[in-house]
Design an enzyme around this catalytic site. Sequence first.
Site, short mmCIF file in Angstrom:
data_model
loop_
_atom_site.label_atom_id
_atom_site.label_comp_id
_atom_site.label_asym_id
_atom_site.label_seq_id
_atom_site.Cartn_x
_atom_site.Cartn_y
_atom_site.Cartn_z
NE ARG A 9 -21.79 -11.14 -1.94
CZ ARG A 9 -22.08 -11.96 -2.94
NH1 ARG A 9 -22.79 -13.06 -2.72
NH2 ARG A 9 -21.64 -11.72 -4.16
CG ASP A 10 -19.17 -15.07 -3.58
OD1 ASP A 10 -20.06 -15.86 -3.21
OD2 ASP A 10 -18.57 -15.19 -4.65
CG HIS A 202 -17.39 -13.72 -9.56
ND1 HIS A 202 -17.61 -12.88 -8.49
CD2 HIS A 202 -17.44 -14.98 -9.05
CE1 HIS A 202 -17.77 -13.60 -7.39
NE2 HIS A 202 -17.68 -14.87 -7.71
CG HIS A 204 -16.67 -20.02 -8.49
ND1 HIS A 204 -17.20 -20.48 -7.30
CD2 HIS A 204 -17.10 -18.74 -8.60
CE1 HIS A 204 -17.91 -19.52 -6.73
NE2 HIS A 204 -17.87 -18.45 -7.50
CB CYS A 235 -20.70 -22.75 -6.39
SG CYS A 235 -22.32 -22.88 -7.17
#
Length: 295
Positions: A9-10, A202, A204, A235
């Site tokens: 998904r992400d 979560h 990055h 992102c």
Amino acid sequence: MEIVEVGPRDGLQNEAEVVPVGTKLEFLDRLADAGGTVLEATSFVHPKWVPQLADAEELLAGLSTREGVRYPVLVPNERGLDRALAAGVRHIAIFASATETFASRNLNRTLSAQMEMFSPVVSRAVAEGLDVRGYVSMCFGDPWEGAVDPAAVVSVGRRLLDMGCSQLSLGDTIGVATPGHVTALLTALNEAGVPTGTIGVHFHDTYGQALSNTLAALQHGVTTVDASAGGLGGCPYAKSATGNLATEDLVWMLDGLGVDTGVDLGALTATSVWMAEQLGRPSPSRTVRALSHKE
């Protein structure tokens, strides 16, 4: 340790070219074969905003679910919940912001209004027996507002739990956190009555801190970590972002710490090499590159 695999998904939602649904289904099957137990499958965000995931119903209809594997989907609003219920989904996630500016830009709502939108979604979902996870984005830094006060994250997180979310996932959306920031936020949440057991992280890897931040969270007692196979994803608000923490990098570290994840690193690496071939570019995961080169 529980790894929430967010690659399907992400990881795929920002791809420029639409990935065929058959490829996505094979990706999910391969991840389950490799030992993944929580595989975030797709999103019911309006296709206008995330065209890459416009095939959510088709994907879920074709999904071969496994016993012991959860397939959560992202649900932005009541219409999304309607679609999730119609598809037989049992695990959903909602996506809130810790900052006013990102709430406005991502959800077109104020901080307060986002809660008004989520409240009926969570209450209905819980009444239907669904599990609801609450993502909180911009927990450490915001590209418009700068450093984020832990109190702002605590306020949003506390409200999501009070609504009925079973877990918070703290997102370092632009990858600016350091271990000190992580410890400070987790401590602030604990002091506000949020148990560590209800928190996931979560990260990055914009500044190369994702693994360091994860280790700081583990040392604090966190046992749920989001990661993306092969480091897929990024992102759009952090142009230098290298994407999500790679699941392989996380598993390599956890294996070295003697932490059992149930994930077969070789099978997972092979899956990410295969997915990189489908996308036409190499995986950014250091572990994938090292292990695949070794072979």
